[in-house]
Design an enzyme around this catalytic site. Structure first.
Site, PDB file in Angstrom:
ATOM      1  N   LYS A   1       1.251  -0.914  -0.036  1.00  0.00           N
ATOM      2  CA  LYS A   1      -0.217  -0.053  -0.249  1.00  0.00           C
ATOM      3  C   LYS A   1       0.915   1.399  -0.083  1.00  0.00           C
ATOM      4  O   LYS A   1       1.929   1.264   0.456  1.00  0.00           O
ATOM      5  CB  LYS A   1      -0.651   0.162   1.200  1.00  0.00           C
ATOM      6  CG  LYS A   1      -1.615  -1.077   1.392  1.00  0.00           C
ATOM      7  CD  LYS A   1      -2.873  -0.724   2.340  1.00  0.00           C
ATOM      8  CE  LYS A   1      -3.732  -1.691   3.265  1.00  0.00           C
ATOM      9  NZ  LYS A   1      -4.641  -1.871   1.742  1.00  0.00           N
TER      10      LYS A   1
ATOM     11  N   ARG B   1     -10.423 -10.980   1.540  1.00  0.00           N
ATOM     12  CA  ARG B   1     -11.237 -11.953   0.907  1.00  0.00           C
ATOM     13  C   ARG B   1     -10.715 -13.808   0.712  1.00  0.00           C
ATOM     14  O   ARG B   1     -11.325 -15.091   0.852  1.00  0.00           O
ATOM     15  CB  ARG B   1     -11.793 -12.011  -0.480  1.00  0.00           C
ATOM     16  CG  ARG B   1     -10.680 -11.762  -1.804  1.00  0.00           C
ATOM     17  CD  ARG B   1     -10.904 -11.004  -2.365  1.00  0.00           C
ATOM     18  NE  ARG B   1     -11.106  -9.710  -2.546  1.00  0.00           N
ATOM     19  CZ  ARG B   1     -11.108  -8.694  -2.859  1.00  0.00           C
ATOM     20  NH1 ARG B   1     -11.979  -9.107  -4.921  1.00  0.00           N
ATOM     21  NH2 ARG B   1     -11.461  -7.217  -2.736  1.00  0.00           N
TER      22      ARG B   1
END
Length: 501
Positions: A277, A351
């Site tokens: 990130k 996920r």
């Protein structure tokens, strides 16, 4: 830091009459804007006409209008209180929603920072909502403050709720339990990743669960590897602090009762892994276990409130770090249950651990499955910082969203278009973990998770990427940092299932 499991709430008592002696307590009085544009005390059986006139006169002199979230401190010499805090509800009406009462109570609590004892007449409008708002509005997290910067004022220690209803004590207990659960989730989210990593998180979950009699099971990295939990193991490979899977079981139902699975994303810190990130605001990723915190707090709350249903929480925990051992973009992993996934982006890790947990949870044959996670930045783009997105089985999704709106967490139903599955095709595996499109990211994540839900299970996925962590200024009963969303939504759904099936 406190060693007791869970947030330690103020003491709450209920009284059907105004105390004759109140020491240094502050009396909280709800007011509304009257037709004359002046603050008027909302119908209040605890104040006689003289006291009401005295309060309204003081408010008029101070220019108070009774607008929503407006607070005004005044002195009423005829009352046995150090002062009176009038909190505005807005334009006068016959009834007030629970959320209006909860928010007013939170605003009052924030305005009374440093006050140890309050007596509130907001509770006559709604006992549980008033108690919840006061506890959550007074919430503070100071575990890592030294004596130099620790708050000098004592936190709110005692709440006296004035109410005449026969059910007032029961409602006060419920309000206290709900607020304590939300605050416990906030504490977990606000604890820095240096002190809350997967193993420590699992230990805290165990302590919370055992404190209310839940059955607790924890799988460590060896158990996860042996059990075939490829998603959790894969995400955790880059960290020196290995992953965990926690299972908490509330056995409150009979053979005929419904069974509910709860699942929460527990990424204790998310750098994005190899797909790292940007540095700006990466520290907010301390909140990436907000879903797990909410689920743990909710199943503990279900046990405290003795809900007559079975609730099983399955909580995967991992730290997503870049290192020589981290999974790479292009790797293929095998999820629990056998589905293979090509990892195109290691920052779409939530996920992956949730897929393992969903398959495991479905092995218990639940009637309903609720999963919540700080899953996608796309949730913030689509719905903003305060509105969770709900996806899943149409009927259950709408039930969850409607319930959430009724209790003030305001989740919004979103679709799962079938055509989005085509965007998750992989050339080497059953699925890819992201699509090649920049659009509909929240919905794509929901479509991915749907692939792991067993047939016949009614399910809902609640994306709380922004609502779980307030990066702006305080409002209502919500301060900066962890919010505890969506604890109240999930618990209200559990109550609804217990009542209506």
């Amino acid at each position: 830091m406190s060693t007791a499991p869970g947030y330690q709430s103020p003491t709450v008592t209920v009284s059907a009459s105004l105390p004759k002696r109140a020491g240094g307590s502050v009396l909280i009085v709800p007011v509304a804007t009257g037709d004359d544009d002046q603050a008027r005390v909302v119908a209040n059986p605890f104040l006689d006409a003289a006291a009401v006139g005295e309060i309204e006169g003081a408010l008029k002199a101070l220019g108070a209008k009774g607008g929503a979230d407006q607070t005004t401190r005044a002195v009423a010499a005829s009352l046995p209180f150090a002062s009176v805090l009038a909190v505005g509800l807005g334009k006068a009406r016959e009834e007030w929603s629970q959320e209006a009462v909860r928010r007013a109570a939170g605003v009052a609590a924030r305005a009374l920072s440093g006050t140890e004892s309050v007596v509130t007449t907001l509770s006559e409008l709604d006992v549980a909502a008033a108690v919840e708002g006061l506890i959550l509005g007074s919430y503070r997290f100071a575990d890592f403050r030294s004596t130099k910067t620790a708050p000098k004022d004592a936190p709110l220690a005692k709440i006296t709720a004035l109410a005449t209803a026969k059910s007032a004590k029961t409602e006060a207990v419920r309000g206290t339990d709900v607020a304590t659960a939300v605050a416990t989730a906030r504490d977990l989210v606000n604890t820095p990743p240096s002190h809350l990593f997967p193993d420590e998180f699992a230990k805290r979950a165990r302590a919370l669960g055992e404190s209310v009699g839940l059955r607790v099971e924890i799988l460590d990295e060896k158990g996860l590897e042996k059990g075939g939990y490829g998603g959790i193991v894969g995400v955790g490979k880059g960290s020196s602090r290995p992953p965990r899977l926690v299972r908490l079981t509330h056995a409150g139902g009979s053979r005929k009762s419904k069974k509910v699975a709860l699942i929460g994303k527990g990424i204790t810190f998310d750098t994005g892994g190899i797909s790292i990130k940007p540095a700006a605001n990466m520290h907010h990723m301390t909140s990436d276990m907000g879903g797990a915190a909410a689920v743990i707090a909710t199943v503990v709350l279900a046990a405290k409130q003795q809900l007559p249903i079975d609730v099983v929480a399955t909580v995967p925990m991992a730290e997503n770090m870049p290192s020589a051992t981290a999974q790479r973009p292009g790797d293929v992993l095998t999820q629990y249950g056998g589905i293979t996934v090509e990892v195109l982006n290691t920052d779409a890790e939530g996920r992956l651990i949730l897929a393992d947990a969903i398959v495991r949870a479905c092995e218990d044959d639940p009637d309903y499955l609720i999963e919540t996670s700080t899953l996608t930045g796309a949730q913030t783009v689509a719905l903003g910082s305060r509105t969770p997105g709900v996806m899943g089985s149409d009927a259950f999704r709408d039930r969850v969203a409607t319930t959430s709106q009724a209790i003030g967490e305001n989740a919004w139903a979103m679709p799962l278009p079938d055509e989005l599955k085509d965007d998750l095709k992989s050339t080497v595996a059953d699925l890819a973990n992201v699509s090649g499109s920049r659009y509909a990211g929240m919905l794509v994540a929901g479509v991915f998770l749907r692939e792991f839900v067993a047939d016949g299970v009614q399910w809902a996925h609640i994306d709380v990427a922004a609502p779980a962590y307030n990066t702006g200024g305080p409002w209502g009963y919500t301060g900066k940092g962890g919010t505890g969303v969506p604890v109240r939504t999930m618990f209200a759904v559990l109550e609804d299932i217990a009542k209506n099936g």
